[in-house]
Design a protein around this motif. Structure first.
Motif, PDB file in Angstrom:
ATOM      1  N   UNK A 103      25.754  51.774 -43.257  1.00 34.81           N
ATOM      2  CA  UNK A 103      25.251  51.311 -41.958  1.00 34.81           C
ATOM      3  C   UNK A 103      23.789  50.883 -42.078  1.00 34.81           C
ATOM      4  N   UNK A 104      23.476  49.705 -41.556  1.00 37.54           N
ATOM      5  CA  UNK A 104      22.069  49.270 -41.475  1.00 37.54           C
ATOM      6  C   UNK A 104      21.826  48.748 -40.061  1.00 37.54           C
ATOM      7  N   UNK A 105      21.529  49.675 -39.150  1.00 40.33           N
ATOM      8  CA  UNK A 105      21.257  49.306 -37.762  1.00 40.33           C
ATOM      9  C   UNK A 105      19.819  48.783 -37.701  1.00 40.33           C
ATOM     10  N   UNK A 106      19.656  47.513 -37.371  1.00 38.68           N
ATOM     11  CA  UNK A 106      18.323  46.904 -37.484  1.00 38.68           C
ATOM     12  C   UNK A 106      17.285  47.585 -36.587  1.00 38.68           C
TER      13      UNK A 106
ATOM     14  N   UNK B  24       8.926  40.781 -37.397  1.00 36.74           N
ATOM     15  CA  UNK B  24       9.391  41.911 -38.210  1.00 36.74           C
ATOM     16  C   UNK B  24      10.925  41.954 -38.195  1.00 36.74           C
ATOM     17  N   UNK B  25      11.481  41.718 -37.017  1.00 39.38           N
ATOM     18  CA  UNK B  25      12.942  41.734 -36.866  1.00 39.38           C
ATOM     19  C   UNK B  25      13.580  40.697 -37.795  1.00 39.38           C
ATOM     20  N   UNK B  26      12.956  39.526 -37.867  1.00 34.22           N
ATOM     21  CA  UNK B  26      13.482  38.489 -38.769  1.00 34.22           C
ATOM     22  C   UNK B  26      13.428  38.959 -40.225  1.00 34.22           C
ATOM     23  N   UNK B  27      12.301  39.608 -40.596  1.00 35.31           N
ATOM     24  CA  UNK B  27      12.195  40.105 -41.972  1.00 35.31           C
ATOM     25  C   UNK B  27      13.269  41.139 -42.279  1.00 35.31           C
ATOM     26  N   UNK B  28      13.507  42.027 -41.322  1.00 32.26           N
ATOM     27  CA  UNK B  28      14.538  43.057 -41.543  1.00 32.26           C
ATOM     28  C   UNK B  28      15.914  42.406 -41.685  1.00 32.26           C
TER      29      UNK B  28
ATOM     30  N   UNK C 162      27.618  45.909 -46.087  1.00 36.16           N
ATOM     31  CA  UNK C 162      26.910  46.647 -45.035  1.00 36.16           C
ATOM     32  C   UNK C 162      27.501  46.334 -43.673  1.00 36.16           C
ATOM     33  N   UNK C 163      27.372  47.311 -42.794  1.00 37.12           N
ATOM     34  CA  UNK C 163      27.744  47.133 -41.399  1.00 37.12           C
ATOM     35  C   UNK C 163      26.421  47.087 -40.636  1.00 37.12           C
ATOM     36  N   UNK C 164      26.146  45.950 -40.006  1.00 35.86           N
ATOM     37  CA  UNK C 164      24.801  45.702 -39.487  1.00 35.86           C
ATOM     38  C   UNK C 164      24.784  45.438 -37.975  1.00 35.86           C
ATOM     39  N   UNK C 165      24.571  46.475 -37.160  1.00 40.35           N
ATOM     40  CA  UNK C 165      24.338  46.222 -35.743  1.00 40.35           C
ATOM     41  C   UNK C 165      22.938  45.610 -35.593  1.00 40.35           C
ATOM     42  N   UNK C 166      22.844  44.470 -34.931  1.00 42.67           N
ATOM     43  CA  UNK C 166      21.549  43.808 -34.763  1.00 42.67           C
ATOM     44  C   UNK C 166      20.957  44.208 -33.409  1.00 42.67           C
ATOM     45  N   UNK C 167      19.725  43.808 -33.145  1.00 39.87           N
ATOM     46  CA  UNK C 167      19.154  43.987 -31.812  1.00 39.87           C
ATOM     47  C   UNK C 167      19.711  42.885 -30.904  1.00 39.87           C
ATOM     48  N   UNK C 168      19.681  43.113 -29.605  1.00 39.98           N
ATOM     49  CA  UNK C 168      20.240  42.127 -28.678  1.00 39.98           C
ATOM     50  C   UNK C 168      19.627  40.739 -28.801  1.00 39.98           C
ATOM     51  N   UNK C 169      18.354  40.681 -29.205  1.00 42.47           N
ATOM     52  CA  UNK C 169      17.693  39.385 -29.293  1.00 42.47           C
ATOM     53  C   UNK C 169      17.755  38.764 -30.682  1.00 42.47           C
ATOM     54  N   UNK C 170      18.180  39.536 -31.669  1.00 45.74           N
ATOM     55  CA  UNK C 170      18.091  39.066 -33.066  1.00 45.74           C
ATOM     56  C   UNK C 170      18.668  37.656 -33.298  1.00 45.74           C
ATOM     57  N   UNK C 171      19.892  37.370 -32.845  1.00 43.82           N
ATOM     58  CA  UNK C 171      20.454  36.052 -33.171  1.00 43.82           C
ATOM     59  C   UNK C 171      19.768  34.900 -32.444  1.00 43.82           C
TER      60      UNK C 171
END
Ligand code: S3P
Length: 174
Positions: A28-31, A58-62, A72-81
């Motif tokens: 799991x890699x929850x951003x 920072x979010x983009x870098x992560x 990996x299973x990657x839950x992103x933040x609501x704004x990430x995409x």
């Protein structure tokens, strides 16, 4: 395989992410959690102290760092995409799943979480539903580019897990 979970705040990305990670045997890699652990600050406090632009960088870098792990299973933040070319990056880097909710479902779910979300905490009761509706309509342009769109209000996590397992099997060529 990398699986990215995307969707609005309160759509259940982190909870479903934990379940799927275990069920599919993917790390799991929850951003959002990675952000908070690495910088030792809650996202709410970060927004209180710094500009949103810094958070988005920072979010983009992560997000870009996710490329270093094949599985990996990657839950992103609501704004990430919805910033930079992040959705394009997500699409090139793995399989994306949009947890779609009708706007009233999100408004209801977010009522309890509102005070903890920096983007929501200053909205009045009157402004809140309209803000969610407006933001969702802007963001869905990005979210809907996902490889799979699921109706999260009726989702059976077990069915989604089986579907993703099959995807992983195909991707592995076995
Ligand atoms: C945000 C959503 C949050 C978090 C930050 C910004 C957004 O993640 O990344 O508060 O822009 O929608 P969740 O979707 O996990 O709440």
């Amino acid at each position: 395989m990398r699986i990215y979970l995307i969707g609005f705040m309160g759509s259940g990305k982190s909870t479903l992410g934990r379940y799927l990670s275990e069920r599919l045997g993917l790390p799991l890699n929850d951003l959002d959690s990675t952000f908070e652990e690495r910088y030792r600050i809650s996202i709410a406090d970060f927004f209180g102290k710094y500009d949103e632009t810094i958070f988005r960088n920072i979010e983009r870098n992560l997000l870009h760092e996710t490329i270093h792990h094949a599985d990996a299973l990657i839950p992103t933040g609501g704004g990430t995409p919805c910033f930079f070319d992040n959705m394009e990056f997500i699409k090139l880097s793995g399989y994306s799943v949009y947890l779609q909710w009708p706007v009233n479902g999100l408004v209801e779910r977010l009522q309890v979480l509102r005070k903890k979300r920096p983007l929501l905490k200053n909205l009045t009761d009157k402004e809140f539903p309209g803000w969610v509706q407006e933001q969702l309509s802007v963001r869905e342009f990005f979210y809907k580019q996902a490889d799979l769109v699921v109706d999260a209000s009726r989702l059976d996590p077990e069915v989604l897990a089986s579907l993703l397992k099959e995807r992983m099997r195909l991707a592995a060529g076995v």
